[in-house]
Design a protein around this motif. Structure first.
Motif, PDB file in Angstrom:
ATOM      1  N   UNK A 116       0.772  -1.336   0.027  1.00  0.00           N
ATOM      2  CA  UNK A 116       0.091  -0.110  -0.140  1.00  0.00           C
ATOM      3  C   UNK A 116       1.004   1.235   0.036  1.00  0.00           C
ATOM      4  N   UNK A 117       2.156   1.404   0.420  1.00  0.00           N
ATOM      5  CA  UNK A 117       2.830   2.326   0.525  1.00  0.00           C
ATOM      6  C   UNK A 117       4.160   2.306  -0.246  1.00  0.00           C
ATOM      7  N   UNK A 172      -4.234   5.137  -2.202  1.00  0.00           N
ATOM      8  CA  UNK A 172      -3.822   4.099  -1.487  1.00  0.00           C
ATOM      9  C   UNK A 172      -2.972   4.718  -0.311  1.00  0.00           C
ATOM     10  N   UNK A 173      -2.907   4.040   0.642  1.00  0.00           N
ATOM     11  CA  UNK A 173      -2.122   4.533   2.121  1.00  0.00           C
ATOM     12  C   UNK A 173      -2.562   3.363   3.365  1.00  0.00           C
ATOM     13  N   UNK A 174      -1.854   3.459   4.286  1.00  0.00           N
ATOM     14  CA  UNK A 174      -1.909   2.744   5.317  1.00  0.00           C
ATOM     15  C   UNK A 174      -3.365   2.871   6.029  1.00  0.00           C
ATOM     16  N   UNK A 195     -10.936 -11.231   1.379  1.00  0.00           N
ATOM     17  CA  UNK A 195     -10.731  -9.692   1.697  1.00  0.00           C
ATOM     18  C   UNK A 195      -9.567  -9.077   1.385  1.00  0.00           C
ATOM     19  N   UNK A 196      -8.446  -9.758   1.688  1.00  0.00           N
ATOM     20  CA  UNK A 196      -7.049  -9.078   1.419  1.00  0.00           C
ATOM     21  C   UNK A 196      -6.744  -9.364   0.166  1.00  0.00           C
ATOM     22  N   UNK A 197      -7.001 -10.388  -0.361  1.00  0.00           N
ATOM     23  CA  UNK A 197      -6.775 -10.274  -2.051  1.00  0.00           C
ATOM     24  C   UNK A 197      -7.460  -9.312  -2.978  1.00  0.00           C
ATOM     25  N   UNK A 198      -8.715  -9.154  -2.554  1.00  0.00           N
ATOM     26  CA  UNK A 198      -9.608  -7.950  -3.289  1.00  0.00           C
ATOM     27  C   UNK A 198      -8.964  -6.540  -3.114  1.00  0.00           C
ATOM     28  N   UNK A 199      -8.420  -6.374  -1.962  1.00  0.00           N
ATOM     29  CA  UNK A 199      -7.946  -5.105  -1.402  1.00  0.00           C
ATOM     30  C   UNK A 199      -6.845  -5.042  -2.140  1.00  0.00           C
ATOM     31  N   UNK A 200      -5.788  -5.947  -2.259  1.00  0.00           N
ATOM     32  CA  UNK A 200      -4.376  -5.977  -2.969  1.00  0.00           C
ATOM     33  C   UNK A 200      -4.661  -5.894  -4.360  1.00  0.00           C
ATOM     34  N   UNK A 201      -5.778  -6.301  -5.031  1.00  0.00           N
ATOM     35  CA  UNK A 201      -5.894  -5.963  -6.519  1.00  0.00           C
ATOM     36  C   UNK A 201      -6.208  -4.649  -6.649  1.00  0.00           C
ATOM     37  N   UNK A 202      -6.809  -3.977  -5.661  1.00  0.00           N
ATOM     38  CA  UNK A 202      -7.132  -2.357  -5.989  1.00  0.00           C
ATOM     39  C   UNK A 202      -5.932  -1.734  -5.900  1.00  0.00           C
ATOM     40  N   UNK A 203      -4.753  -2.319  -5.238  1.00  0.00           N
ATOM     41  CA  UNK A 203      -3.403  -1.585  -5.291  1.00  0.00           C
ATOM     42  C   UNK A 203      -2.570  -1.942  -6.288  1.00  0.00           C
TER      43      UNK A 203
END
Length: 434
Positions: free
Chosen positions: A213-214, A225-227, A414-422
């Motif tokens: 994310x950072x 994106x950010x923490x 959930x983590x995979x979906x957020x990681x894809x947005x990154x």
């Protein structure tokens, strides 16, 4: 309170009532309670699967799911409250309540064979889709909350919003650290290999997604994106893993004991009551929230009376339907296309209780589709994904091997979906990302 909000609260109340009745049917304790309250005068002799048990819960939730499907068909194409069929969504509550009761009665005369198929395939599929909807909304909520704090901070230059953003991010990671340590202490003893894998995998995935994310390339492609967002996703994913471990069923002669909460009588009673109310309440909130966010979920705004105005600034916050209508009216009055009285009439309409006179606030049909799938999801949760036993006196929601795996896999998704947005904007830079 506006009319659309009152309507959504009414539907959520119906969902809460239906789910509460369904939970009472998980075992025969509801029948026993009626017998005790009536001092033995009322004795219900009803076989498992009809009045209580897995199939009984599915019967009750099926009636509400079918009720919403019917309402969704009846409200298809309604675009404002002046439409002839808008009353189906916002009124006729006595008739709709009677219709729900009639469907519930009908569900209890349908043979068990139908619900055996329905519970294994239809309800489980609908519950899976609803889980994905919840995850999309969670990631969307994380982005929106962080952007709102940043926007307020930039607009007002008040340190309060900066402190809320930084403090909230630190709090999320503190929750992640505390739950991870507690998981290792209570659920990862020697010999509990599965629990150790779940906790370690979640910890490493959360650290990885926070680092991504950072990363400079990620932040260059995705300025949002950010923490702050990563912290919320990390805390939620860790909560799911902790909830799964705490809900692991007790083994017959498990040595070592990988879930010390499983055999504690006080913990069982507390988890049964709190778990039931929290689960049903959370579904009510997430369902109502999902149902009114059709634009986020289906990338369409065709149900609104006005389309979004084009803008050259990708970071500009989109206007609401009401703001766009007022802006269009002011422009028309300035050009002489409309008289000034048009603005006065619009202001008087806006002050009324009907906030959908010029366009619905959400897609009615999509609203009912979401509630229909939520009813299937509620049935799966209340039956611990079709694994409750008729010998249990009180059912603890989430206490089954299937429920444990559902929660853990949900945390991974959930983590995979957020990681894809990154990483998505980095991998596919030519695509427009919302």
């Amino acid at each position: 309170m506006s009319g659309s909000i009152n309507t959504r609260i009414s539907y959520a109340s119906m969902f809460l009532l239906n789910s509460s009745i369904a939970y009472a049917m998980t075992t025969s304790w509801g029948i026993d309670l009626v017998k005790r309250i009536s001092w033995g005068f009322i004795t219900l002799k009803c076989p498992e699967g009809v009045c209580y048990g897995t199939l009984a819960v599915h019967r009750m939730c099926f009636s509400l799911s079918l009720w919403h499907i019917i309402l969704g068909v009846l409200t298809l194409g309604v675009d404002d409250s002046r439409h002839t069929r808008a009353v189906v969504q916002n009124g006729l509550w006595i008739f709709k309540f009677v219709g729900w009761i009639a469907l519930a009665v009908l569900a209890f005369v349908i043979p068990n064979g139908f619900f055996e198929f329905y519970s294994k395939y239809v309800a489980m599929g609908g519950a899976g889709v609803f889980l994905l909807v919840q995850l999309v909304l969670l990631v969307d909520f994380a982005y929106n909350l962080a952007e709102a704090c940043i926007g307020r901070w930039e607009d007002t230059e008040r340190p309060l919003w900066r402190n809320i953003l930084v403090g909230g991010t630190c709090a999320m990671y503190l929750v992640f650290a505390i739950m991870t340590v507690a998981d290792f202490v209570y659920f990862a003893r020697d010999g509990c290999g599965r629990n150790q894998f779940f906790i370690t995998a979640n910890m490493l995935a959360c650290i990885l997604v926070s680092a991504i994310a950072v990363h400079p390339r990620v932040q260059e492609a995705n300025l949002k994106s950010g923490l702050a967002q990563a912290g919320m996703v990390t805390a939620y994913a860790t909560y799911l893993v902790t909830s799964a471990l705490a809900g692991s069923p007790e083994s017959s002669d498990s040595v070592p004991e990988c879930n010390p909460l499983a055999r504690a009588a006080s913990a069982r009673a507390t988890m049964a009551v709190v778990g039931a109310f929290f689960t049903i309440g959370a579904i009510c909130y997430s369902t109502t929230n999902a149902a009114v966010k059709s634009n986020t979920l289906i990338m369409s705004s065709g149900n609104s009376a006005y389309s979004a105005l084009a803008t050259d600034d990708p970071n500009e916050v989109p206007l609401t339907n009401s703001q766009m209508r007022q802006s269009a009216l002011r422009e028309a009055v300035a050009n002489g296309s409309l008289p000034e009285s048009a603005l006065t009439d619009y202001d008087s309409d806006s002050s009324s209780q009907d906030d959908e006179k010029h366009g619905v606030q959400y897609n009615y049909t999509f609203f009912h589709v979401i509630f229909s799938m939520a009813s299937m999801y509620a049935a799966m949760l209340l039956t611990n994904w079709n694994s409750i036993s008729s010998t249990d006196h009180i059912i603890i929601i989430g206490r089954s091997t299937t429920a444990v795996w559902v929660k853990v896999v949900t945390s991974w998704l959930c983590i995979a979906l957020y990681m894809w947005t990154l990483v998505g904007p980095v991998v596919l830079p030519d695509r427009e990302w919302a």
